[in-house]
Motif scaffolding. Sequence first.
Motif, PDB file in Angstrom:
ATOM      1  N   GLN A  39       0.827  -1.210   0.000  1.00 43.61           N
ATOM      2  CA  GLN A  39       0.000   0.000   0.000  1.00 43.61           C
ATOM      3  C   GLN A  39       0.864   1.264   0.000  1.00 43.61           C
ATOM      4  O   GLN A  39       1.843   1.350   0.751  1.00 43.61           O
ATOM      5  N   PRO A  40       0.515   2.250  -0.834  1.00 49.29           N
ATOM      6  CA  PRO A  40       1.285   3.503  -0.857  1.00 49.29           C
ATOM      7  C   PRO A  40       0.920   4.409   0.318  1.00 49.29           C
ATOM      8  O   PRO A  40       0.483   5.545   0.149  1.00 49.29           O
ATOM      9  N   SER A  41       1.074   3.876   1.520  1.00 54.01           N
ATOM     10  CA  SER A  41       0.728   4.572   2.755  1.00 54.01           C
ATOM     11  C   SER A  41       1.604   3.995   3.849  1.00 54.01           C
ATOM     12  O   SER A  41       1.562   2.796   4.108  1.00 54.01           O
ATOM     13  N   LEU A  42       2.413   4.859   4.471  1.00 53.69           N
ATOM     14  CA  LEU A  42       3.277   4.379   5.558  1.00 53.69           C
ATOM     15  C   LEU A  42       2.423   3.798   6.681  1.00 53.69           C
ATOM     16  O   LEU A  42       2.791   2.802   7.299  1.00 53.69           O
ATOM     17  N   TYR A  43       1.278   4.425   6.922  1.00 53.56           N
ATOM     18  CA  TYR A  43       0.382   3.983   7.994  1.00 53.56           C
ATOM     19  C   TYR A  43      -0.124   2.564   7.731  1.00 53.56           C
ATOM     20  O   TYR A  43      -0.183   1.743   8.635  1.00 53.56           O
ATOM     21  N   LEU A  44      -0.478   2.292   6.459  1.00 55.06           N
ATOM     22  CA  LEU A  44      -1.013   0.968   6.148  1.00 55.06           C
ATOM     23  C   LEU A  44       0.093  -0.063   5.948  1.00 55.06           C
ATOM     24  O   LEU A  44      -0.060  -1.221   6.313  1.00 55.06           O
ATOM     25  N   LYS A  46       3.315  -0.003   7.171  1.00 56.24           N
ATOM     26  CA  LYS A  46       4.206  -0.244   8.314  1.00 56.24           C
ATOM     27  C   LYS A  46       3.483  -0.211   9.658  1.00 56.24           C
ATOM     28  O   LYS A  46       4.004  -0.694  10.652  1.00 56.24           O
ATOM     29  N   GLY A  47       2.335   0.406   9.707  1.00 54.44           N
ATOM     30  CA  GLY A  47       1.632   0.541  10.984  1.00 54.44           C
ATOM     31  C   GLY A  47       0.930  -0.757  11.363  1.00 54.44           C
ATOM     32  O   GLY A  47       0.712  -1.625  10.517  1.00 54.44           O
ATOM     33  N   PRO A  48       0.605  -0.903  12.651  1.00 53.11           N
ATOM     34  CA  PRO A  48      -0.075  -2.118  13.070  1.00 53.11           C
ATOM     35  C   PRO A  48      -1.556  -2.059  12.718  1.00 53.11           C
ATOM     36  O   PRO A  48      -2.147  -0.982  12.732  1.00 53.11           O
ATOM     37  N   ARG A  49      -2.125  -3.164  12.386  1.00 52.89           N
ATOM     38  CA  ARG A  49      -3.584  -3.210  12.256  1.00 52.89           C
ATOM     39  C   ARG A  49      -4.076  -4.125  13.369  1.00 52.89           C
ATOM     40  O   ARG A  49      -3.568  -5.219  13.547  1.00 52.89           O
ATOM     41  N   GLY A 202      -7.715   0.103   0.337  1.00 54.41           N
ATOM     42  CA  GLY A 202      -6.872  -1.078   0.211  1.00 54.41           C
ATOM     43  C   GLY A 202      -7.143  -2.171   1.225  1.00 54.41           C
ATOM     44  O   GLY A 202      -6.592  -3.264   1.116  1.00 54.41           O
TER      45      GLY A 202
ATOM     46  N   VAL B  82       7.869   4.694  13.495  1.00 55.92           N
ATOM     47  CA  VAL B  82       6.908   3.732  12.943  1.00 55.92           C
ATOM     48  C   VAL B  82       5.495   4.211  13.287  1.00 55.92           C
ATOM     49  O   VAL B  82       5.248   4.611  14.435  1.00 55.92           O
ATOM     50  N   PRO B  83       4.586   4.209  12.303  1.00 55.60           N
ATOM     51  CA  PRO B  83       3.229   4.670  12.613  1.00 55.60           C
ATOM     52  C   PRO B  83       2.581   3.842  13.723  1.00 55.60           C
ATOM     53  O   PRO B  83       2.751   2.624  13.768  1.00 55.60           O
ATOM     54  N   GLU B 159       1.023  10.727   5.689  1.00 55.47           N
ATOM     55  CA  GLU B 159       1.651   9.410   5.536  1.00 55.47           C
ATOM     56  C   GLU B 159       0.626   8.284   5.533  1.00 55.47           C
ATOM     57  O   GLU B 159       0.951   7.144   5.224  1.00 55.47           O
ATOM     58  N   ALA B 160      -0.625   8.614   5.900  1.00 58.32           N
ATOM     59  CA  ALA B 160      -1.652   7.570   5.961  1.00 58.32           C
ATOM     60  C   ALA B 160      -2.431   7.454   4.660  1.00 58.32           C
ATOM     61  O   ALA B 160      -2.919   6.378   4.317  1.00 58.32           O
ATOM     62  N   CYS B 161      -2.542   8.542   3.920  1.00 59.74           N
ATOM     63  CA  CYS B 161      -3.433   8.537   2.756  1.00 59.74           C
ATOM     64  C   CYS B 161      -2.836   7.721   1.610  1.00 59.74           C
ATOM     65  O   CYS B 161      -1.784   8.075   1.083  1.00 59.74           O
ATOM     66  N   PRO B 162      -3.501   6.637   1.204  1.00 55.45           N
ATOM     67  CA  PRO B 162      -2.941   5.829   0.126  1.00 55.45           C
ATOM     68  C   PRO B 162      -3.108   6.468  -1.251  1.00 55.45           C
ATOM     69  O   PRO B 162      -2.577   5.963  -2.231  1.00 55.45           O
TER      70      PRO B 162
END
Lengths: 225, 351
Positions: A39-44, A46-49, A202, B82-83, B159-162
Amino acid sequence: MLAKQVSIDAAALGDPDHAVWSGAASEEIQLAPTPLELQPSLYLSKGPRDRAYGRVRRLRVRALHNQKEIAFLLEWEDPRADLVPADDDVFPDGAALLFPLRGDAPLITMGSPDAPVAAWHWRADRPGHGRSNVAQGLGTTRVVDEQVIATNAAWSTGRWRLVLTRPLRVTAAEAESIQIRVGEPLKVAFAVWEGSNGERGGLKSFSPSWHEVTLEGGADGAGQE
Amino acid sequence: MAGSQTGRLVEGRVVEPKRQLAMVFDLNKCLGCQTCVMACKTQWTREEGMAHEWWAVVNTMPGRGTPRDWERSGGGFDAQGVPRGGRLPKREEFGDAWEFNHDEVLQGGQGQRVHLKPAGEPSWGPNWDEDQGAGEYPNGYYFYLPRICNHCTHPACLEACPRSAIYKREEDGIVLINEESCKGYRFCMEACPYKRIYFNHVRGISQKCIFCFPRIEQGVAPACARQCPGRLRFVGYLDDPKGPIHKLVKQWRVALPLHPEFGTHPNIYYVPPLAPPRIGPDGKPDHSKPRIPIEYLRSLLGPGVDEALALLESEMGKRRRGERSELLETLIVYRWPEQIFPDFQRDPATL
């Protein structure tokens, strides 16, 4: 999968309860959660879900055509219909078909700058019509048409039954839409969003490989009435 | 804009804009009048689907804030960059838009009998904790905390928006949502640790404070700053050594970022609140410890708060001795608007 040729009009074809569907060949498609690391989103990426996404893992698919329109019937289990997203943390159910606009378009990234894909997108809060999108990579989907894909969705007893119907050929936004021909195999992939699980964008389940649909009939007239 | 790396982590470093606009809010001058809130509301959030959107809020602290318990909603980045996972608040937690019986009271000829009241029983609002405060009489305490989008140096929303629908402007660091690209996924709302993004249900897009960029581009200060009766909202570039922002943040270090541990490097800075001395059991001032617990202020503004308060106290001491204090003269703002937003003095009425 074979899309049988039938001689009913588009409205009948688009009815998930029409008797003609009982004669259609069906295929069970296995779905998997999308790989978030792409996913082109650091949050998605690398971040935890904190919960499992991609909850819907099995999709029953049928297809029929009448030489002018093609219809896909998608069925999947969903204990609750999520329709209108009335709150900030509420999302609607959805489903989509993906087609390569060039033969080698990658599925996992939803196309690439050189090889776009077309997506037919239904969302439970937008009844009646699906959106025709083009994508050239994850995060790039763009709506090209909001009318040409008719949708008819019915939810009952824990099951969605959704028909998406579209003319085989479209003239508007021709280059950005899939053109479908009788007798030629068609590559298609599938995605489902479980709204009650926070699935959007995504976060969804998808078929990790292309499936082939062949429209019965062809240039030799076989199967045509 | 599209494809810009500004505000993104690239090879372990955050790409910074050429310049960064910032604000400093002096909490010792905020009277909680909510004029900034209304200035923003009337300027920007009166259109369809925006009734519940309050891009600028003023919370009474200690309190649970807007949205409720936003400080414990996750998001931002950990110490390694890290987010961190965040949660999406519900409309009720933001306070939603209260509907009032205006027609019944004002149009129905019943104004003598029917009183203005919100429909239903609201359970939260933009400043629900108003004047609740903390502490025990005679040592209660509270202060106001104005909040807007922090236009972070490393925005968690961006950084969150895909879809790369959120971007940080190269020329001034303002963070904006491109409404054409936004699909309403709300990953930005989840990731923002300050919870300053709203969802417009009519348009299906996320919306937030825009630092009044159309005003900025005309040399006019943001509405919340220009309308502030307390004159506590300083506006300027962080790198301008002659401006008040640089002096307060970089030179004197008396203005601090809110919750720096959230890891986004916010660009709204706060001068921490002083308070009257505690009253001891003998009814006399007790200077042995502060009225507002220092641990609480550290939890909001980080470890720099001790030195900031000490500097304010010592500068106030200078004034009491009849000496000059450039710091206090800056904070007091004797000349408005040239001392408070020197680059954005233009009167919007002249546009």
